[in-house]
Scaffold this motif. Structure first.
Motif, PDB file in Angstrom:
ATOM      1  N   SER A  20       0.827  -1.205   0.000  1.00 23.05           N
ATOM      2  CA  SER A  20       0.000   0.000   0.000  1.00 23.05           C
ATOM      3  C   SER A  20       0.860   1.254   0.000  1.00 23.05           C
ATOM      4  N   ASP A  21       0.368   2.271  -0.665  1.00 25.77           N
ATOM      5  CA  ASP A  21       1.018   3.589  -0.637  1.00 25.77           C
ATOM      6  C   ASP A  21       2.507   3.513  -0.967  1.00 25.77           C
ATOM      7  N   ALA A  22       2.830   2.873  -2.085  1.00 27.85           N
ATOM      8  CA  ALA A  22       4.227   2.827  -2.532  1.00 27.85           C
ATOM      9  C   ALA A  22       4.692   4.253  -2.865  1.00 27.85           C
ATOM     10  N   GLY A  52      -3.345   1.473  -3.809  1.00 28.25           N
ATOM     11  CA  GLY A  52      -3.515   2.902  -4.031  1.00 28.25           C
ATOM     12  C   GLY A  52      -2.386   3.784  -3.560  1.00 28.25           C
ATOM     13  N   ASP A  53      -2.374   5.023  -4.122  1.00 32.46           N
ATOM     14  CA  ASP A  53      -1.215   5.903  -4.019  1.00 32.46           C
ATOM     15  C   ASP A  53       0.002   5.090  -4.453  1.00 32.46           C
ATOM     16  N   ASN A  54      -0.186   4.437  -5.583  1.00 29.02           N
ATOM     17  CA  ASN A  54       0.875   3.585  -6.115  1.00 29.02           C
ATOM     18  C   ASN A  54       2.031   4.435  -6.639  1.00 29.02           C
ATOM     19  N   GLY A 104      -5.341   5.523  -5.335  1.00 31.82           N
ATOM     20  CA  GLY A 104      -5.540   6.286  -4.116  1.00 31.82           C
ATOM     21  C   GLY A 104      -5.839   7.729  -4.452  1.00 31.82           C
ATOM     22  N   ASN A 105      -5.665   8.601  -3.486  1.00 32.53           N
ATOM     23  CA  ASN A 105      -5.957  10.017  -3.705  1.00 32.53           C
ATOM     24  C   ASN A 105      -4.808  10.758  -4.375  1.00 32.53           C
ATOM     25  N   HIS A 106      -3.655  10.079  -4.604  1.00 33.64           N
ATOM     26  CA  HIS A 106      -2.521  10.762  -5.234  1.00 33.64           C
ATOM     27  C   HIS A 106      -2.313  10.369  -6.698  1.00 33.64           C
ATOM     28  N   ASP A 107      -2.751   9.173  -7.084  1.00 34.41           N
ATOM     29  CA  ASP A 107      -2.394   8.640  -8.412  1.00 34.41           C
ATOM     30  C   ASP A 107      -2.802   9.536  -9.576  1.00 34.41           C
ATOM     31  N   GLN A 206      -9.601  -1.454  -0.556  1.00 33.58           N
ATOM     32  CA  GLN A 206      -9.777  -0.092  -1.060  1.00 33.58           C
ATOM     33  C   GLN A 206      -8.732   0.795  -0.404  1.00 33.58           C
ATOM     34  N   HIS A 207      -8.515   1.969  -0.977  1.00 32.73           N
ATOM     35  CA  HIS A 207      -7.431   2.814  -0.458  1.00 32.73           C
ATOM     36  C   HIS A 207      -7.804   3.505   0.862  1.00 32.73           C
ATOM     37  N   ILE A 208      -8.909   4.203   0.880  1.00 34.03           N
ATOM     38  CA  ILE A 208      -9.222   5.069   2.030  1.00 34.03           C
ATOM     39  C   ILE A 208     -10.182   4.364   3.006  1.00 34.03           C
ATOM     40  N   GLY A 276      -5.591   1.088   3.066  1.00 33.25           N
ATOM     41  CA  GLY A 276      -4.241   1.655   3.164  1.00 33.25           C
ATOM     42  C   GLY A 276      -4.413   3.101   3.599  1.00 33.25           C
ATOM     43  N   HIS A 277      -3.727   4.008   2.942  1.00 35.52           N
ATOM     44  CA  HIS A 277      -3.881   5.473   3.069  1.00 35.52           C
ATOM     45  C   HIS A 277      -3.266   6.064   4.336  1.00 35.52           C
ATOM     46  N   ASP A 278      -3.576   5.506   5.503  1.00 37.32           N
ATOM     47  CA  ASP A 278      -2.987   6.020   6.750  1.00 37.32           C
ATOM     48  C   ASP A 278      -1.661   5.280   6.960  1.00 37.32           C
TER      49      ASP A 278
HETATM   50 FE   FE2 Z   1      -3.686   8.156   0.318  1.00 33.50          FE
END
Ligand code: FE2
Length: 386
Positions: A20-22, A52-54, A104-107, A206-208, A276-278
């Motif tokens: 997660s969050d690479a 996510g936020d890969n 995620g929220n960054h991709d 899921q990411h969040i 993930g995310h946190d």
């Molecule tokens: Fe995130």
């Protein structure tokens, strides 16, 4: 894209490795990739899920130092994105491990849409098929069937659910699981049950985290050693009666809930909902009868800490699909606390940027002084000779 069926192994086991969050870029921090590659070889998973936020999509156009954007064209962004994804996906492809992804929220916080980005994922032979047909939900809302070891019977299912996104300007516009995605899950779940003759047990990624994750935190005194800062100046800690693991930050969750947990309870086929995310939270819990799993981030480019950075493993058993085993492995679990691993960690981890700058400057000063000293000695020596 991957064309084979995913199946339980002949011993009835199936292992999933969650990364997660690479959250890295086209100029990567090698520490994380070395760690991930070692995990792949050690765990030898049957499926890798990237939750996510890969990539750090909102900084993909930045200059090497600072946040000035030095890529101005979509072609340039795509080139960097392909390179960034290559660092993450090529080692997986090389090891012939099937992988699935959600965003995620960054991709997609840039000029490249989710669908366009998915096309890059789709060029990899070991990327399992994502959603290309249903326009009602995002391309990263889909399911991955896992079949029985000795027949073509569906034995398990993986739900990949979109929970974040950006608008055309690259700004966050929604961060929640859409009602359409929840409706799709319920319908697909019923369809699988009908085809299979009984509910198909599953994990949902899921990411969040869902908003109810905040219920796992209890308000506490600022001086409590487990206290983390929440909103409005209040302090919280992970409630030990409700969750097992650690939390170094208050849950940052989706902004809205459209009944995802209710739908999961109605269907009764999700063994755990995984987030993930946190980046610095790692726990398992139960919220109103739904198992929750929070996985920390792997990224060295973004925030993390010495106990959090790592991956999570899920072990499934074909003979009892109603349960699963899960555990996390951190960077230091993998390498141990040796001088070399600590130095590599410091030289790569986001929070040691200033120390790293001092170490690099110090090395440069020592190097220059050494060269100057050698030159002076050599000069004196040659003067002595002639
Ligand atoms: Fe995130």
């Amino acid at each position: 894209m991957y064309k084979e069926k995913l199946k339980f192994n002949s011993d009835g086991k199936f292992v999933i490795l969650q990364v997660s969050d690479a959250q890295d870029m086209h100029i990567p921090r090698s520490g994380m990739f070395k760690m991930l590659n070692k995990f792949y070889d050690k765990i030898n998973p049957d499926l890798i899920v990237l939750t996510g936020d890969n990539i750090l999509g909102n900084h993909i156009n930045d200059a090497p130092i600072g946040n000035r954007q030095n890529v101005k064209t979509k072609k340039g962004t795509l080139k960097r994105m392909k390179k960034a994804l290559g660092y993450l996906l090529k080692p997986i492809e090389k090891r012939k491990i099937p992988f699935a992804f959600v965003y995620g929220n960054h991709d997609d916080r840039n000029c490249v849409t989710k669908k366009e980005q998915a096309e890059i994922y789709g060029t990899y032979d070991y990327c399992v098929p994502f959603n290309l047909e249903n326009d009602k939900v995002d391309c990263d809302t889909y399911n991955v069937p896992i079949y029985s070891s000795d027949s073509d019977k569906l034995a398990y299912n993986i739900w990949m659910i979109d929970s974040a996104g950006a608008d055309d300007n690259g700004d966050n516009c929604f961060e929640y699981v859409k009602p359409e995605a929840i409706e799709w899950y319920e319908n697909k779940s019923k369809e699988l049950e009908k085809e299979n003759g009984s509910p198909v047990m599953s994990l949902m990624f899921q990411h969040i985290p869902v908003p109810q994750t905040k219920e796992l935190f209890v308000q506490c005194d600022e001086n409590d050693k487990l206290a983390v800062k929440g909103r409005e100046g209040k302090f919280y800690k992970l409630d030990p009666d409700k969750a097992s693991g650690f939390a170094f930050e208050y849950a940052e969750t989706t902004s809205e809930d459209f009944g995802q947990l209710d739908a999961i309870r109605r269907r009764g086929d999700v063994c755990a909902l995984v987030f993930g995310h946190d980046h610095i939270n790692c726990f398992t819990a139960e919220i109103d009868g739904v198992n929750i799993v929070q996985t920390p981030g792997a990224s060295f480019r973004s925030y993390g800490n010495m106990v959090s950075r790592g991956v999570r493993v899920f072990e499934l058993d074909e003979n009892d699909t109603s349960t699963f085993k899960t555990y996390t492995i951190s960077y230091f679990d993998l390498y141990g606390k040796k001088f070399s691993s600590i130095m590599r960690y410091i030289m790569n981890a986001d929070e040691y940027e200033k120390i790293k700058a001092v170490l690099v400057a110090l090395s440069a000063v020592i190097g220059i002084s050494l060269v100057t000293y050698i030159c002076s000695v050599f000069h004196l020596f040659t003067r002595f000779l002639y």
